[in-house]
Design an enzyme around this catalytic site. Structure first.
Site, PDB file in Angstrom:
ATOM      1  N   ASP A 186     -11.959  15.249  28.822  1.00 41.94           N
ATOM      2  CA  ASP A 186     -11.696  15.325  27.382  1.00 41.94           C
ATOM      3  C   ASP A 186     -13.029  15.295  26.660  1.00 41.94           C
ATOM      4  O   ASP A 186     -13.882  14.440  26.948  1.00 41.94           O
ATOM      5  CB  ASP A 186     -10.830  14.146  26.934  1.00 41.94           C
ATOM      6  CG  ASP A 186     -10.442  14.263  25.461  1.00 41.94           C
ATOM      7  OD1 ASP A 186      -9.426  14.913  25.177  1.00 41.94           O
ATOM      8  OD2 ASP A 186     -11.173  13.693  24.621  1.00 41.94           O
ATOM      9  N   ASN A 194     -15.580  19.410  15.152  1.00 44.60           N
ATOM     10  CA  ASN A 194     -15.007  20.518  14.375  1.00 44.60           C
ATOM     11  C   ASN A 194     -15.187  20.292  12.880  1.00 44.60           C
ATOM     12  O   ASN A 194     -15.493  21.234  12.122  1.00 44.60           O
ATOM     13  CB  ASN A 194     -13.517  20.673  14.698  1.00 44.60           C
ATOM     14  CG  ASN A 194     -13.282  21.604  15.874  1.00 44.60           C
ATOM     15  OD1 ASN A 194     -14.144  22.396  16.242  1.00 44.60           O
ATOM     16  ND2 ASN A 194     -12.107  21.495  16.483  1.00 44.60           N
ATOM     17  N   HIS A 199     -14.812  25.278  13.196  1.00 44.76           N
ATOM     18  CA  HIS A 199     -13.994  25.641  14.355  1.00 44.76           C
ATOM     19  C   HIS A 199     -14.629  26.734  15.201  1.00 44.76           C
ATOM     20  O   HIS A 199     -14.427  26.771  16.423  1.00 44.76           O
ATOM     21  CB  HIS A 199     -12.599  26.080  13.888  1.00 44.76           C
ATOM     22  CG  HIS A 199     -11.765  24.942  13.392  1.00 44.76           C
ATOM     23  ND1 HIS A 199     -11.099  24.084  14.228  1.00 44.76           N
ATOM     24  CD2 HIS A 199     -11.512  24.502  12.123  1.00 44.76           C
ATOM     25  CE1 HIS A 199     -10.459  23.174  13.524  1.00 44.76           C
ATOM     26  NE2 HIS A 199     -10.688  23.405  12.238  1.00 44.76           N
ATOM     27  N   ASP A 203     -15.100  26.285  19.111  1.00 49.85           N
ATOM     28  CA  ASP A 203     -14.653  27.186  20.185  1.00 49.85           C
ATOM     29  C   ASP A 203     -15.803  27.498  21.137  1.00 49.85           C
ATOM     30  O   ASP A 203     -15.621  27.544  22.359  1.00 49.85           O
ATOM     31  CB  ASP A 203     -14.118  28.488  19.586  1.00 49.85           C
ATOM     32  CG  ASP A 203     -12.781  28.293  18.882  1.00 49.85           C
ATOM     33  OD1 ASP A 203     -12.170  27.215  19.044  1.00 49.85           O
ATOM     34  OD2 ASP A 203     -12.355  29.222  18.158  1.00 49.85           O
ATOM     35  N   GLU A 230      -8.932  20.160  23.468  1.00 49.56           N
ATOM     36  CA  GLU A 230     -10.230  19.904  24.093  1.00 49.56           C
ATOM     37  C   GLU A 230     -10.083  19.253  25.461  1.00 49.56           C
ATOM     38  O   GLU A 230     -11.039  18.679  25.991  1.00 49.56           O
ATOM     39  CB  GLU A 230     -11.088  19.014  23.181  1.00 49.56           C
ATOM     40  CG  GLU A 230     -10.579  17.594  22.992  1.00 49.56           C
ATOM     41  CD  GLU A 230      -9.589  17.453  21.838  1.00 49.56           C
ATOM     42  OE1 GLU A 230      -9.455  16.325  21.327  1.00 49.56           O
ATOM     43  OE2 GLU A 230      -8.971  18.457  21.450  1.00 49.56           O
TER      44      GLU A 230
END
Length: 323
Positions: A186, A194, A199, A203, A230
């Site tokens: 994680d 973010n 975002h 990504d 994630e």
């Protein structure tokens, strides 16, 4: 109407080209008959064909083995069918299907050869188009299958594929009493990442993390998947013991940290890091996929409670990584 006239009328009505060649003393003679369909296919008028010898046929076909096929037909006293390339009067080459049949007289001597042919260019073009379309559909289906089992952003396997493989692998390892390894990763404080960097940057970071996990788990017995958001998961039967698997998990943790992706809002480090939970065990008969996943998930949250950027293992709950 005489029998010959009736026969010629029937042959002229046929859509297949017919040519009859005389044979005398075993030597091919002259063309004795051609119908209208043969004239249309070859581009020659009957006046140009009648009385001509075998040399005409050599000009008509560009396939070198026709002579051998004719001899085989005579020797077997049966018809032979060929798919070959033919050349019309205007030198245009087309695909044709030709049947060659020997005719024997009452004394069993070869007297004639009957050639029946038709232009199959349109049929072959259609066949080629169908085959080409089938290949396109097969390629599209392969791509669809890739999309069904892969996460489009990271190109790792998706959760659906992981769940299927986990069920299969647990059953296999239960029957043989083999060790199964599962690790959850994680990304630490990813929501904050973010919120700060956007975002698009998020990504990009997930792709880099995915590549690092894949780099360390690229063996035949490894399955790497994006579990959601994630979270990433590794399912492996490539390591014979827990310590070896743990070392690979630790290599991922170090590798992600070494990427040096800035994360100023993280409390674990000033770069992106991951926390991991590991379940390494021989599945019992009562073991289920949910129990295996829950065990690794529990270990991952323990790693987070201990400060993140580290690994926890269950059931022993031993810790490894940054202190």
């Amino acid at each position: 109407m005489s029998d010959r006239t009736l026969l010629e009328a029937a042959l002229d009505a046929s859509s297949e080209g017919v040519l009859i060649l005389s044979v005398k003393n075993g030597i091919a003679g002259a063309v004795e008959y051609v119908n209208r369909a043969f004239e249309k296919i070859s581009g020659y008028d009957s006046e140009e064909l009648l009385g001509k010898d075998i040399e005409f046929l050599r000009r008509l076909t560009i396939d070198k083995d026709v002579g051998n096929k004719i001899r085989q037909a005579i020797a077997s006293r049966s018809s032979v069918s060929l798919q070959l390339n033919l050349r019309a009067k205007d030198s245009a080459v087309f695909q044709g299907c030709m049947s060659i049949s020997p005719v024997f007289d009452r004394r069993a001597r070869l007297s004639h050869l009957i050639f029946v042919c038709h232009d199959i260019s349109e049929l072959m073009n259609y066949k080629f188009a169908v085959e080409s379309r089938n290949r396109e559909l097969a390629n599209a289906n392969d791509l669809l299958q890739e999309l069904v089992v892969h996460d489009p952003m990271t190109n790792l396997y998706n959760r659906r594929f992981f769940d299927t493989e986990l069920d299969r692998m647990i059953a296999f390892h239960q029957r043989r009493g083999l060790l199964i390894n599962l690790a959850f990763f994680d990304v630490d404080y990813f929501k904050r990442y973010n919120d700060r960097y956007g975002h698009f940057a998020g990504d990009g970071a997930l792709k880099r993390v995915a590549q690092e996990i894949q780099r360390n788990f690229s063996r035949a017995g490894d399955i790497v998947a994006r579990y959601g958001g994630e979270e990433f998961v590794v399912l492996s039967s490539a390591d014979a013991d827990t310590d070896a698997f743990m070392q690979h998990v630790e290599d991922v943790r170090k590798g992600v940290e070494a990427l040096g992706l800035p994360h100023l809002d993280s409390k674990a480090a000033k770069v992106i890091t991951v926390s991991a939970g590991v379940n390494s065990s021989v599945p019992s008969k009562s073991c289920t996929s949910r129990s295996v996943v829950n065990a690794a998930d529990h270990a991952m949250y323990l790693a987070k409670q201990q400060g993140r950027n580290r690994i926890a293992i269950t059931p022993r709950l031993e810790l490894a990584g940054a202190q």
